[in-house]
Write a protein that holds these residues in place. Structure first.
Motif, PDB file in Angstrom:
ATOM      1  N   ASP A  49     -14.064  42.288   1.357  1.00  0.00           N
ATOM      2  CA  ASP A  49     -14.192  42.644  -0.058  1.00  0.00           C
ATOM      3  C   ASP A  49     -14.306  44.157  -0.232  1.00  0.00           C
ATOM      4  O   ASP A  49     -15.170  44.787   0.361  1.00  0.00           O
ATOM      5  CB  ASP A  49     -15.429  41.943  -0.639  1.00  0.00           C
ATOM      6  CG  ASP A  49     -15.396  41.865  -2.150  1.00  0.00           C
ATOM      7  OD1 ASP A  49     -15.183  42.892  -2.799  1.00  0.00           O
ATOM      8  OD2 ASP A  49     -15.599  40.759  -2.673  1.00  0.00           O
ATOM      9  N   SER A  94     -13.873  40.587  -8.111  1.00  0.00           N
ATOM     10  CA  SER A  94     -13.762  39.708  -6.942  1.00  0.00           C
ATOM     11  C   SER A  94     -13.509  38.260  -7.325  1.00  0.00           C
ATOM     12  O   SER A  94     -12.942  37.507  -6.536  1.00  0.00           O
ATOM     13  CB  SER A  94     -15.035  39.788  -6.098  1.00  0.00           C
ATOM     14  OG  SER A  94     -15.131  41.058  -5.499  1.00  0.00           O
ATOM     15  N   HIS A 320      -9.508  43.627  -3.430  1.00  0.00           N
ATOM     16  CA  HIS A 320      -9.274  44.868  -4.186  1.00  0.00           C
ATOM     17  C   HIS A 320      -9.918  46.000  -3.409  1.00  0.00           C
ATOM     18  O   HIS A 320     -10.702  45.773  -2.501  1.00  0.00           O
ATOM     19  CB  HIS A 320      -9.916  44.792  -5.584  1.00  0.00           C
ATOM     20  CG  HIS A 320     -11.372  44.430  -5.504  1.00  0.00           C
ATOM     21  ND1 HIS A 320     -12.341  45.314  -5.072  1.00  0.00           N
ATOM     22  CD2 HIS A 320     -12.002  43.250  -5.720  1.00  0.00           C
ATOM     23  CE1 HIS A 320     -13.501  44.709  -5.052  1.00  0.00           C
ATOM     24  NE2 HIS A 320     -13.336  43.447  -5.424  1.00  0.00           N
ATOM     25  N   HIS A 433     -14.276  49.187  -9.021  1.00  0.00           N
ATOM     26  CA  HIS A 433     -13.075  48.883  -8.232  1.00  0.00           C
ATOM     27  C   HIS A 433     -11.912  49.767  -8.676  1.00  0.00           C
ATOM     28  O   HIS A 433     -11.988  50.419  -9.703  1.00  0.00           O
ATOM     29  CB  HIS A 433     -12.673  47.415  -8.428  1.00  0.00           C
ATOM     30  CG  HIS A 433     -13.747  46.446  -8.030  1.00  0.00           C
ATOM     31  ND1 HIS A 433     -13.684  45.108  -8.324  1.00  0.00           N
ATOM     32  CD2 HIS A 433     -14.906  46.625  -7.370  1.00  0.00           C
ATOM     33  CE1 HIS A 433     -14.764  44.500  -7.856  1.00  0.00           C
ATOM     34  NE2 HIS A 433     -15.522  45.404  -7.273  1.00  0.00           N
TER      35      HIS A 433
HETATM   36 ZN   LIG Z   1     -17.060  44.822  -6.097  1.00  0.00          ZN
END
Ligand SMILES: [Zn+2]
Length: 499
Positions: A49, A94, A320, A433
């Protein structure tokens, strides 16, 4: 575009890809005497992640400098890159990111395996379970967090973690390892976040799970199913982890593979290196780096297994990028600003605690000060912690002033990360992100399908196809049984944080 239309297009893309492959057997063909060698019996999906392309370079540069290792375990299996946007934003969260992998369908930020109309979507793990495969979920965050949740639960909002926990223990997963005990124990238990008296640990035991809560307990498990919850919230960052208390991601990977490997029908396991993302959100470069190295070690464990058995597909893909990490940055010098052609892993090597650990130490130090203290005393507490934990001994007067103006941990995080960034000549552009494409890695039967720059939903579609799963039939059944359907809505809430 409807789901059915999109799947048709993806199937077309698959056929096109297959035409380019140097394979004698089409991977989607299923002969009467079993799957061809180009189809995997087992699938291990890693989701690191928040792991972006700069994160890979950072870890590789570090290994080369300190261990003389020129390759990440990942490097030899890189096959392409992936687009990560969701239906609600070019910058995914996410939940939407993991749902794309778990179901092959794009949805809104915050959605856990539901579509933009909040209707449930069949997931790879559930379909694998239905097909008789062994299944597992491993994460270093709360196991109820967005990524593992998107493979094992259906809720319209990722923060419904009590509901997610309840769905997870009936998901049929043979191995569930991670943090998040606070969503499994009744509200009367200290630290619980449940609003009811349900004890999901007891319910899981009644359903046949062994329950373990520390590294030693996990190492003793010799057969499944097992529920391992190693912390109330997230497991510790690798940089802070006590190896006697919590297992590493590589150890959890090894144990999970040991437990699911015996199944004759094969297995599907999702392993999330969750906290790479959290360190990105905190702009905590050293914690980010050490969690990446832990993830790379876990991938090495999986690759060893895949190389020895020859029928396991290992795929790794981030949901991401987090933090907008840059190696190299502008630095002010003699009144002007210059781009510096360098970055210094040795600055991160000297750091042996996360920002959170530093701020805990600062807080302890402030409490120990006598009642009559000056701001300079408080600043000295911070500089002493920075010397002890971050190896920073050259603090300037300007930096002392900045520290003095930021003595609560929220403000201090910005000052400390900036001090580390300038010394390491790295930069973060966001505490959220980014939309940048992420690296795609694959090894084993079917890896040739993971080529080029593809959409995140294609990863889910290809995995589903390679495992001969019928996600659409599962989705239809879930909707037949779904009593919680909510009114139609074009898109869900925008979610700005993964914490
Ligand atoms: Zn995050």
């Amino acid at each position: 575009m409807t789901h059915a239309t999109r799947r048709t297009l993806v199937s077309g893309a698959l056929v096109f890809l297959l035409g380019l492959l140097p394979l004698t057997t089409p991977v989607t063909a299923q002969p009467a005497d079993g799957p061809p060698a180009s189809e995997p019996k087992n699938v291990i999906l890693f989701v690191p992640d928040g792991f972006g392309p700069a994160s890979a370079t950072m870890a590789r540069d570090y290994l080369r400098h300190y261990r003389g290792v020129h390759q990440l375990a990942l490097d030899s299996i890189q096959t392409g890159s992936v687009r990560t946007y969701s239906t609600s934003s070019r910058v995914t969260d996410s939940a939407a990111g993991a749902t794309a992998y778990a179901t092959g369908v794009k949805t809104y930020n915050g959605a856990i395996a539901v579509d933009t109309l909040k209707r449930p979507l069949g997931t790879l793990l559930q379909a694998a379970e239905r097909r008789g495969m062994a299944t597992g979920l491993v994460a270093t965050s709360r196991i109820t967090h967005a990524t593992p949740a998107s493979f094992s639960a259906h809720v319209p909002n990722r923060w419904m973690e009590n509901e997610i926990a309840a769905q997870q223990i009936t998901s049929g997963a043979d191995v569930i390892l991670g943090g998040g005990k606070r969503h499994f124990v009744p509200k009367s238990t200290e630290g619980s976040k449940r609003k009811d008296d349900r004890n999901l640990v007891t319910e899981a035991r009644d359903a046949g799970y062994q329950f373990v809560s520390d590294r030693a307990g996990l190492m003793d498990v010799s057969d499944g199913p097992v529920l391992g919850l190693f912390s109330m919230s997230h497991m510790d960052y690798e940089i802070d982890r006590d190896p006697d208390a919590q297992p590493s991601l590589a150890e959890m990977t090894e144990k999970a593979l040991e437990l699911v490997s015996a199944d004759e029908d094969g297995y599907f396991i999702m392993i999330e290196a969750s906290r790479i993302d959290h360190a990105g959100h905190s702009n905590d470069a050293a914690a980010h780096l050490q969690d990446i190295l832990a993830y790379n070690d876990a991938v090495a464990v999986a690759l060893e297994q895949a190389r020895s058995d020859g029928n396991t597909l290992v795929v790794s893909v981030s949901d991401h990028e987090t933090g907008g990490l840059s190696l190299g940055r502008d630095i002010e010098k003699d009144g002007s600003v210059e781009g510096v052609y360098a970055w210094h892993p040795e600055v991160l090597h000297r750091i042996h605690g996360s920002h959170g650990t530093m701020f805990d130490a600062v807080s302890e130090g402030q409490k120990a000060l006598p009642a009559e203290t000056t701001r300079a005393d408080s600043v000295n507490v911070v500089t002493s912690v920075l010397s002890d934990i971050a190896g920073i001994d050259d603090i300037s007067d300007t930096e002392r002033t900045k520290i003095g103006n930021a003595l609560d941990s929220y403000a201090l995080n910005f000052v400390v990360s900036d001090m580390i960034e300038r010394r390491a000549v790295i930069g973060w552009t966001t505490r959220g992100h980014t939309a940048v494409d992420v690296n795609l890695y694959a090894y084993g039967p079917g890896r040739n399908l993971f080529q080029g720059n593809i959409d995140n939903t294609e990863v889910g579609d290809i995995l589903s196809s390679l495992m001969n799963l019928d996600l659409e039939a599962l989705t239809a059944d879930l909707r037949d049984n779904d009593e919680t359907e909510t009114p139609a809505e074009a898109s869900g809430p925008s979610v700005g944080s993964d914490e």
